[in-house]
Scaffold this motif. Structure first.
Motif, short mmCIF file in Angstrom:
data_model
loop_
_atom_site.label_atom_id
_atom_site.label_comp_id
_atom_site.label_asym_id
_atom_site.label_seq_id
_atom_site.Cartn_x
_atom_site.Cartn_y
_atom_site.Cartn_z
N ALA A 121 -20.21 38.82 -25.57
CA ALA A 121 -21.20 38.74 -26.65
C ALA A 121 -22.57 38.31 -26.12
CB ALA A 121 -20.73 37.77 -27.72
N ASP A 122 -22.61 37.50 -25.06
CA ASP A 122 -23.89 37.04 -24.52
C ASP A 122 -24.48 38.01 -23.49
OD1 ASP A 122 -22.26 36.62 -22.34
OD2 ASP A 122 -22.55 34.45 -22.29
N GLY A 123 -23.81 39.17 -23.31
CA GLY A 123 -24.33 40.20 -22.41
C GLY A 123 -23.79 40.13 -20.99
N ARG A 124 -23.06 39.07 -20.65
CA ARG A 124 -22.47 39.00 -19.30
C ARG A 124 -21.29 39.95 -19.21
NH1 ARG A 124 -20.38 33.60 -18.23
NH2 ARG A 124 -20.07 33.55 -20.47
N ILE A 125 -21.00 40.37 -18.00
CA ILE A 125 -19.88 41.27 -17.75
C ILE A 125 -18.70 40.46 -17.24
CG2 ILE A 125 -19.05 43.16 -16.30
CD1 ILE A 125 -21.91 44.26 -16.38
N HIS A 126 -17.53 40.68 -17.85
CA HIS A 126 -16.30 40.00 -17.41
C HIS A 126 -15.37 41.05 -16.82
CE1 HIS A 126 -12.77 37.45 -17.38
NE2 HIS A 126 -12.12 38.50 -17.87
N ALA A 127 -14.84 40.76 -15.63
CA ALA A 127 -13.85 41.63 -15.00
C ALA A 127 -12.70 40.76 -14.51
CB ALA A 127 -14.47 42.39 -13.83
N ASP A 128 -11.48 41.16 -14.79
CA ASP A 128 -10.30 40.43 -14.34
C ASP A 128 -9.98 40.91 -12.93
OD1 ASP A 128 -8.10 38.80 -14.31
OD2 ASP A 128 -6.85 40.14 -15.52
N LEU A 129 -10.38 40.12 -11.93
CA LEU A 129 -10.28 40.51 -10.52
C LEU A 129 -9.39 39.56 -9.74
CD1 LEU A 129 -14.10 41.10 -9.96
CD2 LEU A 129 -12.37 42.83 -10.46
#
Length: 54
Positions: free
Chosen positions: A29-37
């Motif tokens: 929602a805050d524009g950051r990108i989340h990736a499960d790495l």
């Protein structure tokens, strides 16, 4: 180009774009990108050798 990701300690860490593209991502929602790495507590995010950027 690198993106940042949040490590297990809560700090953001740089991650190669190729790694994020391979594993997929979600825009928060805050524009950051989340990736499960994959993440090693001592080394940080683990990436394929061909993904490394200099």
């Amino acid at each position: 180009m690198t993106l940042s990701a949040t490590g297990e300690d809560g700090h953001e860490v740089a991650v190669p774009v190729k790694t994020v593209l391979r594993h997929g991502w979600t825009v928060l929602a805050d524009g950051r990108i989340h990736a499960d790495l994959p993440y090693d507590p001592r080394l940080g995010p683990t990436t394929e050798p061909g993904d490394d950027e200099h």
